[in-house]
Design an enzyme around this catalytic site. Structure first.
Site, PDB file in Angstrom:
ATOM      1  N   GLY A  27      -3.003   4.799  13.126  1.00 22.30           N
ATOM      2  CA  GLY A  27      -3.210   4.118  12.016  1.00 22.30           C
ATOM      3  C   GLY A  27      -2.827   2.638  12.296  1.00 22.30           C
ATOM      4  N   GLY A  28      -1.807   2.366  12.836  1.00 22.80           N
ATOM      5  CA  GLY A  28      -1.276   1.054  13.160  1.00 22.80           C
ATOM      6  C   GLY A  28      -2.509   0.194  14.082  1.00 22.80           C
TER       7      GLY A  28
ATOM      8  N   GLY B  43       4.492   3.316  10.701  1.00 21.27           N
ATOM      9  CA  GLY B  43       3.415   4.435  10.756  1.00 21.27           C
ATOM     10  C   GLY B  43       3.131   4.865  12.281  1.00 21.27           C
ATOM     11  CB  SER B  44       0.467   6.959  13.269  1.00 21.85           C
ATOM     12  OG  SER B  44      -0.687   6.614  12.755  1.00 21.85           O
TER      13      SER B  44
ATOM     14  CE  LYS C 113      -2.479   3.107   1.760  1.00 22.56           C
ATOM     15  NZ  LYS C 113      -2.142   4.668   2.322  1.00 22.56           N
TER      16      LYS C 113
ATOM     17  CD  GLU D   6       9.126   1.401  13.743  1.00 26.34           C
ATOM     18  OE1 GLU D   6       8.187   2.417  14.323  1.00 26.34           O
ATOM     19  OE2 GLU D   6       9.591   1.700  12.991  1.00 26.34           O
TER      20      GLU D   6
ATOM     21  CB  CYS E 139      10.009   5.576  14.421  1.00 30.18           C
ATOM     22  SG  CYS E 139      11.148   4.648  13.610  1.00 30.18           S
TER      23      CYS E 139
END
Lengths: 512, 512
Positions: B225-226, B221-222, B166, B245, B282
């Site tokens: 969202g994760g 990602g965030s 994606k 992660e 991150c």
């Protein structure tokens, strides 16, 4: 107050009251104590954990004469099977002692600093450490090997994790006795008694999965029970790994050649595997794929005779008996039962049940797959297939399983290859010319498989590598050597195999 | 039709239309094709997969002069950083080629039959195989290294799994260009183009996680969202592993001794780590623990000066700029900002932002922990602590992180030990005397940590062992040797390290 009673499945009588259901507060207190105990156990060197595991094994053996009759009273599995299962359990503890002493399981990996790299690479050392306190759900069908001192507990302790076990309601007295022995061994070894906790009751199990101190769960049981608890684990504000082994249909395939050549031998072998432990194995072959035609007719005839000749035996509990009867009813409803399944009906309070073989053909199964559902207990469904393509179609229609077994002639390479490729995708263990029941505890064992065989196909619940479920990596960067975990210190004081700068270095002897 | 546009963060302008959002039907078709491709790739020998990975690396290098400017146009990260990141990406592909060729990662394990055992033990051989097609969610902040050809894809391909990526909305044109190159390499190597799929749009991402062919997902990602996608993965009728992660606060601790001895050096080092890549890592240290007292005052003073002296730079996207401003507002609201954070406000359409250092003390943080939330971008919170106990309390209050860093004198063994023990429980990487940004791709790297640093603390998303996420075990029992996977054949034709009857056997050379 809800009381936990020990029931004799042979009579349905409550023999004794074991405990009260564990309250939510008590579960929380046990989990807090398990977190403290993990702090102690996780910090011990592997050799000390190996001592603990071996001492538990010894103490269980020392109590064999009390434990086996107690297990038999609660499970009706009989002393021969239970003596064997206790031996398997203590061997498992000893194997895990060997595994942590050997030390590969900690995956110690060292990348030395490389100041010349772009950018300069720091010294980096990675090792697996205890994930934290583990919740364990014992299974009904292995009161020793998949219960308080069973595989989940043994692998968690080996990893350095204290456990809180949710005792199975079918053997609470045995669970309490085993936990008592284990706690005494812990104390004798200078470890907290709370290294092994024990909780009773369904609500306690749910509280256990949701407790913030618990960092992973091992479960063996039904798909519905496993999924319910899996969902709780995933819905936590901090989701935790939930390892559920939920049983399966374990398709067993007989090729046309094998059916012709080894009719009698296969009938005896399959019947034995279906009815071993009165069918109460998660690896019981529940779907037997038999070719259409005369050889298949003969095999099915002999198999039906063998299975229905098995003497009625007691099932583990009234709950399992009731579920078994429902499963048999489902088989009778949805398959063309060409051979009358004698079935078995409740005879009063006991759990006596007869073995059943239902049968149908591939086209029926492919039209209505609802029949491809595990029936826990001594029942199997024979499915006749017309050709290799139909066989493969049925194999693809069976939900992913713990095992797939194939009986074929060595010359049937095309068939063997096709079954291997489908099975490799859809199962955890592929058996050639044998039977899936009997899961040896060793280095190479794999007891798992894609969902719904297990909730997580990446791991096994049996064998050396099951320890990996309860370990997580930590890397130390530029850390002072003396303050590193021993597994990572430059001199390798544990003498374990390590990967150093990309190269696998073998174990070396350590002076005592 | 929703269109995917490539936006220049420096101007806010849409530069080109890249594609339409991928429809649910198109996602389903890509996942079906990925399943077929996994059947091909998963059956290849590791050496062939290694060739593929190396060829992708070479082809990315060959296109460096086109890819880096495109990445810069979409990310504003600048050519120096992006050239370095592309090199890191191709080195990663080559490392994974080495890892699968070395072969330990497949954990080949053989227990020979033991007819003398009770019960007799069958021949049993276990190996890790491709889990199935993998969904990959690229990250905004590493358009090469954590995107289409990044770590998740590289480790999935190494494991034998096709991927459907994606694309991140911040670099769709680069994603399309990289996917095109990779697909061409696949075809040139006789593998299906669909070994690498690419989907655009949020809805496509959700469809990807829920697609029945997808067997695992890698995400960077965030946390919000994760978690959303994690919940979708767990709610499937067949839940799949979802490796997210999700970033973290990465506490960095300065001891009283270090603050006194190395004031200037630490101020420069911490400021550099906070503002590297304009804080869009991150592993950026988001919480800096600084002792109360004169040495700490001096360090904080110099650190504030260094951070606020950093020139404003463009953030990756307008979404990240807006979230950064919200985060800075949150810091300003909830901390006593003794030093005025200059903050940064939107200046028109671009994403220019200034670096910020807020500060507070431990008591305030322990009273209101809401401030312990990641602010992605060039911002950090300095927290003053009075003594070691308060330091440890704050460290326990910070949510589990990817990293913990400690600057202390080698003689401060008590402090080092306490930090090590807390950090080992609450993080994935513990850094001594260094900075957490910069995650070398090697054998020993670990990029992970307990929730919410990642959704699953058992695995890493960077380094050799990240391949394990996309492998699952299968055991072959009594299987004909010639029809076993090569890794398990008795003669060890791959020459890989294996465990045979419990003993680790080293690799041996293979003739070409």
């Amino acid at each position: 107050m809800n009381l936990v009673t020990s029931v004799d499945p042979r009579t349905g009588n409550n023999v004794e009251t074991v405990a009260a259901h564990t309250s939510d507060d008590e579960v929380a207190a046990q989990c807090r104590a398990a977190a403290r105990a993990t702090g102690v156990l996780g910090a011990t060197e592997p050799a000390r954990r190996a001592q603990l595991l071996r001492a538990i094994a010894t103490e269980l053996e020392n109590n064999r004469d009390g434990l086996v009759p107690l297990a038999d009273r609660e499970s009706a599995l009989g002393p021969v099977r239970l003596h064997g299962e206790l031996t398997r359990t203590t061997n498992q503890l000893r194997l895990f002692a060997d595994v942590v002493t050997e030390g590969s399981c900690f995956e110690a990996t060292i990348d030395h600093a490389d100041p010349a790299a772009t950018p300069p690479a720091p010294d980096l050392r990675r090792v697996l450490v205890a994930i934290g306190p583990v919740g364990v759900f014992g299974a009904s069908n292995f009161p020793f090997a998949f219960s308080v001192a069973g595989g989940d507990t043994a692998s968690a302790l080996a990893a350095g994790c204290a456990v809180v076990v949710k005792a199975h309601g079918a053997h609470p007295a045995l669970s309490a006795a085993v936990a008592r022995i284990m706690r005494e061994v812990c104390v004798a070894h200078g470890l907290p008694a709370e290294t092994v906790g024990l909780a009773f009751g369904r609500a306690a199990g749910q509280a256990l999965v949701q407790d913030p101190h618990i960092k992973a769960v091992g479960f063996t049981g039904s798909e519905s029970g496993g999924r319910q608890l899996f969902d709780l684990a995933c819905a936590r504000s901090d989701p935790i790994p939930f390892y559920a082994e939920m049983g399966s249909l374990n398709p067993l395939i007989v090729s046309a050649g094998a059916a012709l050549e080894r009719t009698e031998q296969l009938a005896a072998g399959i019947a034995g595997s279906v009815t071993l432990g009165h069918g109460q194995f998660c690896t019981k072959p529940g779907v037997i794929l038999i070719p259409a035609g005369a050889a298949g007719d003969a095999l099915l005839d002999r198999l039906g005779a063998q299975i229905t000749a098995v003497a009625p035996q007691y099932l583990l509990s009234s709950g399992i008996r009731d579920a078994f009867h429902e499963g048999v009813e489902r088989l009778l409803r949805t398959t063309r039962v060409e051979e009358a399944a004698r079935g078995s009906r409740p005879d009063g309070a006991g759990t006596l049940a007869e073995a059943v073989l239902a049968q149908t053909d591939a086209a029926t199964v492919l039209h209505d797959r609802s029949v491809l559902t595990e029936c826990f207990g001594p029942a199997a469904l024979a499915v006749r297939y017309r050709d290799e393509d139909e066989l493969i179609q049925v194999l693809e229609a069976v939900p992913p399983s713990l095992t797939v077994s194939l009986h074929a002639g060595a010359e049937e390479i095309g068939l063997i290859t096709r079954v291997r490729d489908v099975a490799t995708r859809r199962t955890g263990r592929v058996v050639f010319g044998g039977y899936p029941t009997g899961v040896a505890v060793g280095w190479a064992q794999h007891h798992g498989g894609p969902y719904p065989a297990t909730s997580c196909s990446l791991f096994t619940s049996v064998g050396a590598s099951s320890i990996r479920r309860f370990l997580r990596p930590v890397a130390y960067q530029s850390w002072p050597d003396a303050l590193l975990p021993p597994a990572l210190q430059e001199a390798n004081p544990l003498g374990i195999p390590r990967r150093v700068d990309g190269v696998l270095e073998p174990a070396h002897p350590v002076r005592d």
